[in-house]
Design a protein around this motif. Structure first.
Motif, mmCIF file in Angstrom:
data_model
loop_
_atom_site.group_PDB
_atom_site.id
_atom_site.type_symbol
_atom_site.label_atom_id
_atom_site.label_comp_id
_atom_site.label_asym_id
_atom_site.label_seq_id
_atom_site.Cartn_x
_atom_site.Cartn_y
_atom_site.Cartn_z
ATOM 1 N N GLY A 15 -17.013 35.792 89.447
ATOM 2 C CA GLY A 15 -16.586 35.303 90.758
ATOM 3 C C GLY A 15 -15.176 34.751 90.650
ATOM 4 N N PRO A 16 -14.649 34.215 91.756
ATOM 5 C CA PRO A 16 -13.287 33.668 91.743
ATOM 6 C C PRO A 16 -13.255 32.268 91.146
ATOM 7 C CG PRO A 16 -14.243 33.336 93.891
ATOM 8 C CD PRO A 16 -15.278 34.093 93.089
ATOM 9 N N MET A 17 -12.081 31.697 91.068
ATOM 10 C CA MET A 17 -11.961 30.305 90.633
ATOM 11 C C MET A 17 -12.686 29.389 91.624
ATOM 12 S SD MET A 17 -8.081 30.103 89.234
ATOM 13 C CE MET A 17 -8.280 28.417 88.694
ATOM 14 N N PHE A 18 -13.253 28.327 91.124
ATOM 15 C CA PHE A 18 -13.997 27.310 91.890
ATOM 16 C C PHE A 18 -15.354 27.795 92.387
ATOM 17 C CE2 PHE A 18 -9.434 26.546 92.620
ATOM 18 C CZ PHE A 18 -9.316 25.313 92.027
ATOM 19 N N SER A 19 -15.817 28.965 91.917
ATOM 20 C CA SER A 19 -17.113 29.463 92.400
ATOM 21 C C SER A 19 -18.279 28.899 91.589
ATOM 22 C CB SER A 19 -17.131 30.995 92.367
ATOM 23 O OG SER A 19 -17.044 31.475 91.039
ATOM 24 N N GLY A 20 -17.990 28.071 90.590
ATOM 25 C CA GLY A 20 -19.061 27.454 89.817
ATOM 26 C C GLY A 20 -19.518 28.275 88.627
ATOM 27 N N LYS A 21 -18.652 29.135 88.108
ATOM 28 C CA LYS A 21 -19.012 29.944 86.937
ATOM 29 C C LYS A 21 -19.244 29.052 85.725
ATOM 30 C CE LYS A 21 -15.168 32.243 87.007
ATOM 31 N NZ LYS A 21 -14.532 31.527 88.144
ATOM 32 N N THR A 22 -18.322 28.127 85.498
ATOM 33 C CA THR A 22 -18.463 27.249 84.335
ATOM 34 C C THR A 22 -19.667 26.326 84.496
ATOM 35 O OG1 THR A 22 -16.099 27.380 83.921
ATOM 36 C CG2 THR A 22 -17.259 25.538 82.906
ATOM 37 N N GLU A 23 -19.870 25.804 85.698
ATOM 38 C CA GLU A 23 -21.063 24.981 85.957
ATOM 39 C C GLU A 23 -22.336 25.747 85.631
ATOM 40 O OE1 GLU A 23 -19.708 22.216 89.789
ATOM 41 O OE2 GLU A 23 -21.001 23.937 90.098
ATOM 42 N N GLU A 24 -22.378 27.007 86.042
ATOM 43 C CA GLU A 24 -23.580 27.820 85.825
ATOM 44 C C GLU A 24 -23.765 28.125 84.335
ATOM 45 O OE1 GLU A 24 -26.013 28.418 87.631
ATOM 46 O OE2 GLU A 24 -27.043 30.034 86.555
ATOM 47 N N VAL A 56 -14.845 22.658 80.350
ATOM 48 C CA VAL A 56 -14.928 21.654 81.418
ATOM 49 C C VAL A 56 -14.926 22.352 82.775
ATOM 50 C CG1 VAL A 56 -13.918 19.548 82.383
ATOM 51 C CG2 VAL A 56 -13.571 20.087 79.961
ATOM 52 N N SER A 57 -15.900 22.016 83.617
ATOM 53 C CA SER A 57 -15.930 22.596 84.967
ATOM 54 C C SER A 57 -15.024 21.783 85.885
ATOM 55 C CB SER A 57 -17.354 22.594 85.523
ATOM 56 O OG SER A 57 -17.697 21.294 85.966
ATOM 57 N N HIS A 58 -14.710 22.343 87.059
ATOM 58 C CA HIS A 58 -13.897 21.614 88.031
ATOM 59 C C HIS A 58 -14.603 20.354 88.519
ATOM 60 C CE1 HIS A 58 -11.788 25.574 88.320
ATOM 61 N NE2 HIS A 58 -10.779 24.742 88.197
ATOM 62 N N SER A 59 -15.916 20.297 88.332
ATOM 63 C CA SER A 59 -16.662 19.090 88.717
ATOM 64 C C SER A 59 -16.907 18.176 87.514
ATOM 65 C CB SER A 59 -17.982 19.501 89.368
ATOM 66 O OG SER A 59 -18.663 20.411 88.538
ATOM 67 N N LEU A 142 -19.691 32.910 94.715
ATOM 68 C CA LEU A 142 -18.586 32.795 95.656
ATOM 69 C C LEU A 142 -18.209 31.324 95.785
ATOM 70 C CD1 LEU A 142 -19.946 35.232 98.391
ATOM 71 C CD2 LEU A 142 -18.162 35.729 96.721
ATOM 72 N N ALA A 143 -16.943 31.076 96.057
ATOM 73 C CA ALA A 143 -16.496 29.709 96.338
ATOM 74 C C ALA A 143 -16.441 29.548 97.858
ATOM 75 C CB ALA A 143 -15.121 29.478 95.707
ATOM 76 N N ILE A 144 -15.824 28.469 98.327
ATOM 77 C CA ILE A 144 -15.628 28.244 99.755
ATOM 78 C C ILE A 144 -14.143 28.421 100.054
ATOM 79 C CG2 ILE A 144 -15.859 26.584 101.656
ATOM 80 C CD1 ILE A 144 -18.528 27.452 100.379
ATOM 81 N N CYS A 145 -13.839 29.280 101.014
ATOM 82 C CA CYS A 145 -12.435 29.510 101.384
ATOM 83 C C CYS A 145 -11.841 28.214 101.918
ATOM 84 C CB CYS A 145 -12.341 30.620 102.425
ATOM 85 S SG CYS A 145 -10.653 30.866 103.017
ATOM 86 N N VAL A 146 -10.734 27.785 101.299
ATOM 87 C CA VAL A 146 -10.142 26.501 101.696
ATOM 88 C C VAL A 146 -9.433 26.602 103.050
ATOM 89 C CG1 VAL A 146 -9.873 25.733 99.319
ATOM 90 C CG2 VAL A 146 -7.974 26.879 100.454
ATOM 91 N N VAL A 147 -9.176 27.838 103.511
ATOM 92 C CA VAL A 147 -8.493 28.025 104.800
ATOM 93 C C VAL A 147 -9.495 28.035 105.954
ATOM 94 C CG1 VAL A 147 -7.019 29.563 106.168
ATOM 95 C CG2 VAL A 147 -6.633 29.301 103.693
ATOM 96 N N GLU A 174 -6.098 28.459 94.658
ATOM 97 C CA GLU A 174 -7.188 27.959 95.495
ATOM 98 C C GLU A 174 -8.097 29.117 95.886
ATOM 99 O OE1 GLU A 174 -4.983 26.017 98.602
ATOM 100 O OE2 GLU A 174 -4.933 27.809 99.847
ATOM 101 N N ALA A 175 -9.329 28.775 96.263
ATOM 102 C CA ALA A 175 -10.307 29.788 96.642
ATOM 103 C C ALA A 175 -10.023 30.269 98.064
ATOM 104 C CB ALA A 175 -11.710 29.192 96.541
ATOM 105 N N ARG A 176 -10.045 31.591 98.256
ATOM 106 C CA ARG A 176 -9.826 32.169 99.587
ATOM 107 C C ARG A 176 -10.772 33.346 99.801
ATOM 108 N NH1 ARG A 176 -4.028 31.900 101.545
ATOM 109 N NH2 ARG A 176 -3.304 29.883 100.772
#
Ligand code: ADP
Ligand code: ZN
Length: 185
Positions: A15-24, A56-59, A142-147, A174-176
């Motif tokens: 998935g894209p950046m911020f989609s939680g790949k590292t968390e998963e 390290v995850s973004h969270s 998937l992440a959340i589109c910041v726009v 950023e995620a889009r």
């Protein structure tokens, strides 16, 4: 999933950046540890300035890992009783990472890979397409589109660069979603 017993396989979380790949990846690794399995985690040394051993995850979830330059180095570090191998940022390795993952799986190791499936222009990020093709289990996040707030499958680059990869630059992406994503910053 109900995973099989006594054989190895490949799982890919993409998935894209911020989609939680590292968390998963961290979630799956921690569950394996709770299950008393022997786990080793690797990540590419993308920046020589740091000898960063943490995934390290973004969270801010963290996992201890071994940084390596080439995927084959996994074989030097691999302990005989390791049952699970985790690899983060797998897209930063060359095409040989696919053979390495397959060799591990044939040895009976559960291989969990996490990485970007697309680059900042939305192009398939090799070797991810090849890895996805040979994996038993594929999870696309998937992440959340910041726009616009829709589900996002792209990583928008916010700084100009000729390089395919810009690492370590906070705020560089950023995620889009598909509609809000632009090929260039
Ligand atoms: P990845 O490895 O895919 O880059 P991480 O696992 O490091 O993702 O981080 C995922 C976390 O990033 C989310 O749980 C959330 O806390 C945070 N996050 C920041 N921006 C976004 C966004 N636009 N969409 C979803 N999650 C986001
Ligand atoms: Zn959008």
């Amino acid at each position: 999933h109900q995973f099989p017993k006594d054989i190895g396989w490949i799982e890919v979380v993409c998935g894209p950046m911020f989609s939680g790949k590292t968390e998963e990846l961290i979630r799956r690794v921690k569950r394996a540890v709770y299950g008393k399995q022997r786990v080793q985690v690797f990540k590419p040394k993308v920046d020589d300035r740091y000898d960063e051993t943490q995934v390290v995850s973004h969270s801010q979830l963290k996992l201890t890992s071994t940084p390596i330059e080439r995927a084959e180095e996994i074989f030097y570090h691999l302990l005989p009783d390791t049952q699970v191998v985790g690899i983060d940022e797998v897209q930063f390795f060359g095409p040989e990472v696919v053979q390495v993952c397959e060799a591990l799986a044939y040895r009976g190791v559960r291989v969990i890979c996490a990485g970007l499936d697309q680059d900042y222009q939305g192009r398939p990020f090799e070797p991810m397409p090849q890895l996805l093709a040979v994996a038993e289990y594929v999870t696309k996040q998937l992440a959340i589109c910041v726009v616009c707030g829709n589900p996002a499958n792209r990583s928008q680059r916010l700084v100009s660069s000729e390089e395919r990869v810009v690492v370590g630059a906070a705020g560089a992406y950023e995620a889009r979603c598909r509609r809000c994503h632009l090929g260039e910053p």
